[in-house]
Enzyme design. Structure first.
Site, PDB file in Angstrom:
ATOM      1  N   TRP A 101       0.779  -0.937  -0.079  1.00  0.00           N
ATOM      2  CA  TRP A 101       0.106   0.239  -0.165  1.00  0.00           C
ATOM      3  C   TRP A 101       0.888   1.284   0.274  1.00  0.00           C
ATOM      4  O   TRP A 101       0.644   2.376  -0.533  1.00  0.00           O
ATOM      5  CB  TRP A 101      -0.738  -0.044   1.022  1.00  0.00           C
ATOM      6  CG  TRP A 101      -2.109  -1.020   1.131  1.00  0.00           C
ATOM      7  CD1 TRP A 101      -2.200  -2.188   1.979  1.00  0.00           C
ATOM      8  CD2 TRP A 101      -2.910  -1.530  -0.095  1.00  0.00           C
ATOM      9  NE1 TRP A 101      -3.137  -3.008   1.556  1.00  0.00           N
ATOM     10  CE2 TRP A 101      -3.704  -2.548   0.252  1.00  0.00           C
ATOM     11  CE3 TRP A 101      -3.243  -0.657  -0.941  1.00  0.00           C
ATOM     12  CZ2 TRP A 101      -4.764  -2.905  -0.332  1.00  0.00           C
ATOM     13  CZ3 TRP A 101      -4.201  -1.363  -1.864  1.00  0.00           C
ATOM     14  CH2 TRP A 101      -4.883  -2.348  -1.682  1.00  0.00           C
ATOM     15  N   ASP A 171      -1.377   6.820   6.333  1.00  0.00           N
ATOM     16  CA  ASP A 171      -2.229   6.011   5.857  1.00  0.00           C
ATOM     17  C   ASP A 171      -2.471   5.026   7.216  1.00  0.00           C
ATOM     18  O   ASP A 171      -1.690   4.176   7.584  1.00  0.00           O
ATOM     19  CB  ASP A 171      -2.001   4.958   4.628  1.00  0.00           C
ATOM     20  CG  ASP A 171      -3.091   3.893   4.221  1.00  0.00           C
ATOM     21  OD1 ASP A 171      -4.223   3.775   5.287  1.00  0.00           O
ATOM     22  OD2 ASP A 171      -2.950   3.280   3.291  1.00  0.00           O
ATOM     23  N   LYS A 195     -11.790  -1.540   7.000  1.00  0.00           N
ATOM     24  CA  LYS A 195     -10.942  -2.657   7.792  1.00  0.00           C
ATOM     25  C   LYS A 195     -11.423  -2.425   9.171  1.00  0.00           C
ATOM     26  O   LYS A 195     -11.634  -3.649   9.745  1.00  0.00           O
ATOM     27  CB  LYS A 195      -9.584  -2.177   7.801  1.00  0.00           C
ATOM     28  CG  LYS A 195      -9.199  -1.969   6.206  1.00  0.00           C
ATOM     29  CD  LYS A 195      -9.051  -2.894   5.381  1.00  0.00           C
ATOM     30  CE  LYS A 195      -8.550  -2.858   3.809  1.00  0.00           C
ATOM     31  NZ  LYS A 195      -7.458  -2.344   3.448  1.00  0.00           N
TER      32      LYS A 195
HETATM   33  C1  PLP Z   1      -6.902  -2.009   2.187  1.00  0.00           C
HETATM   34  C2  PLP Z   1      -6.085  -0.806   2.257  1.00  0.00           C
HETATM   35  C3  PLP Z   1      -5.920   0.169   1.376  1.00  0.00           C
HETATM   36  C4  PLP Z   1      -6.674   0.262   0.154  1.00  0.00           C
HETATM   37  O1  PLP Z   1      -7.990   0.474   0.513  1.00  0.00           O
HETATM   38  P1  PLP Z   1      -9.338   0.685  -0.706  1.00  0.00           P
HETATM   39  O2  PLP Z   1     -10.288   1.448   0.046  1.00  0.00           O
HETATM   40  O3  PLP Z   1      -9.353  -0.390  -1.408  1.00  0.00           O
HETATM   41  O4  PLP Z   1      -8.438   1.766  -1.690  1.00  0.00           O
HETATM   42  C5  PLP Z   1      -5.097   1.026   1.444  1.00  0.00           C
HETATM   43  N1  PLP Z   1      -3.916   1.340   2.373  1.00  0.00           N
HETATM   44  C6  PLP Z   1      -4.363   0.081   3.343  1.00  0.00           C
HETATM   45  C7  PLP Z   1      -3.167   0.242   4.444  1.00  0.00           C
HETATM   46  C8  PLP Z   1      -5.017  -0.640   3.510  1.00  0.00           C
HETATM   47  O5  PLP Z   1      -5.190  -1.852   4.242  1.00  0.00           O
END
Ligand code: PLP
Length: 361
Positions: A101, A171, A195
């Site tokens: 990511w 993030d 998540k």
């Molecule tokens: C799942 C995830 C993403 C991507 O998320 P989307 O909403 O599918 O774009 C980005 N960063 C992390 C840390 C993730 O776990």
């Protein structure tokens, strides 16, 4: 009704009480005679929903007044572009690449300016967090970027990097609200909610006010400017209204559970059960450097692909779903977010012990 123990990395398990409440309100939300799904986002009822959601999140995370809370769409991945488009004033940013990511965010930023990879753990399949105490942060970097919890690899920053005074952007998709954070240490905290908070389709951005300006990269679409959404309290256009409503319920659930300190304690207790077993097992072992282990995502392997596949299959039959590891790591991964009850982890370990006894030898 048979609910399974769902160890999915995302979209992931949500608190059963929240789902039940949403079910009860499905046809008639609090006497409005309609579902929240059918409601104008400009209505009084919805205004209360989104305002309460923001207030509860501010309370949970102790968000200072000089930070805006934005409920946006496009998932976490859209932020990979929005961040450089809005924040790259000098067209330069530093990225710490600790997983897929972070790598994707870095690659996206390269489209808009000079993105520098100042640290990486790719040399060892992202199984650790690099030492970030004295990195070569660029003199004129607009920000330093991290992915705080690496969903796929199961690592977590236990201390934030020394950004040498530069704005930190994080993030936190897979560790959102899993423990208390000091918001003032960040310029931007963002995460997709699927998540640890709610249904896919909502991304929450917590951003310091001085970072929200008209001075964005030329060509930035109106919808991708933080200012557009900030000026309109996340109601510039139709927001992901139903998703925000569920997030709001999860915030209330977290408050009822005692807030983020209580959540941290619970999450540590849960993770400990699994990690303790992984450390003593003769069949299973964790794939991550111990001091960098995530409380949320726990990858493990047997060292034998066939046995891994057999485990995933038998676990599924026993009611433990989505334990297959990410395709880039293989093996297994148990995601044990806030809403995973401790019994789920205890029973999983019990099942693993039984599997070990049957398959070792
Ligand atoms: C799942 C995830 C993403 C991507 O998320 P989307 O909403 O599918 O774009 C980005 N960063 C992390 C840390 C993730 O776990």
């Amino acid at each position: 009704m048979a609910r399974v123990y769902n160890f999915s990395a995302g979209p992931a398990v949500l608190p059963e009480e929240v789902l039940q409440e949403a079910a009860d309100e499905m046809l008639d939300y609090k006497g409005t005679g309609m579902s929240v799904m059918e409601m104008s986002h400009r209505s009084k009822a919805y205004d209360t929903i989104i305002k309460e959601a923001e207030a509860d999140l501010r309370e949970l995370m102790n968000i200072p007044d000089n930070y805006k809370v934005l409920f946006l769409q496009g998932g976490a991945s859209q932020q990979f572009a929005m961040i450089p488009m809005n924040l790259m004033k000098n067209k330069k940013a530093d990225y710490i690449v600790t997983g897929q990511w972070a790598k994707k965010a870095y690659q996206e930023a390269c489209i808009y300016g000079q993105a520098n990879k100042i640290a990486s753990s790719e040399d060892k399949t992202f199984s650790y967090i690099p030492d970030c105490s004295d990195l070569p942060v660029s003199e004129d970097a607009d920000y330093v970027y991290i992915c705080e919890n690496n969903t796929i690899y199961g690592t977590k920053f236990k201390t934030l990097p020394n950004t040498k005074g530069k704005t930190l952007v994080a993030d936190v998709s897979s560790c959102f609200l899993s423990e208390p954070v000091d918001v003032t240490k960040y310029g931007v905290i963002y995460g997709g909610v699927q998540k640890n908070i709610g249904p896919a389709g909502v991304v929450i951005v917590i951003i310091r006010e001085d970072l929200i300006t008209e001075d964005v990269l030329p060509g930035t679409p109106t919808m991708l400017k933080y200012k557009t959404h900030s000026d309109n309290d996340s109601l510039y256009n139709t927001p992901p209204a139903y998703g925000i409503y569920i997030c709001g319920k999860v915030f209330k659930w977290l408050k009822k559970k005692g807030g983020l300190s209580a959540m941290k304690e619970y999450n540590e207790k849960k993770a400990q059960i699994l990690y303790d077993y992984l450390d003593e097992s003769k069949l299973f072992h964790g794939t991550v450097r111990k001091e960098d282990r995530s409380l949320m995502n726990v990858p493990f392997v047997t060292g034998n692909e066939e046995l891994d596949a057999k485990f995933v299959k038998e676990a599924k039959e026993a009611g433990f779903e989505n334990l297959k590891g990410h395709r880039t790591v293989g093996g297994m991964r148990a995601s044990i977010y806030n809403a995973m009850p401790i019994e789920g982890v205890e029973k999983l370990v019990e099942f693993m012990k039984k599997f070990e006894a049957e398959n070792l030898g």
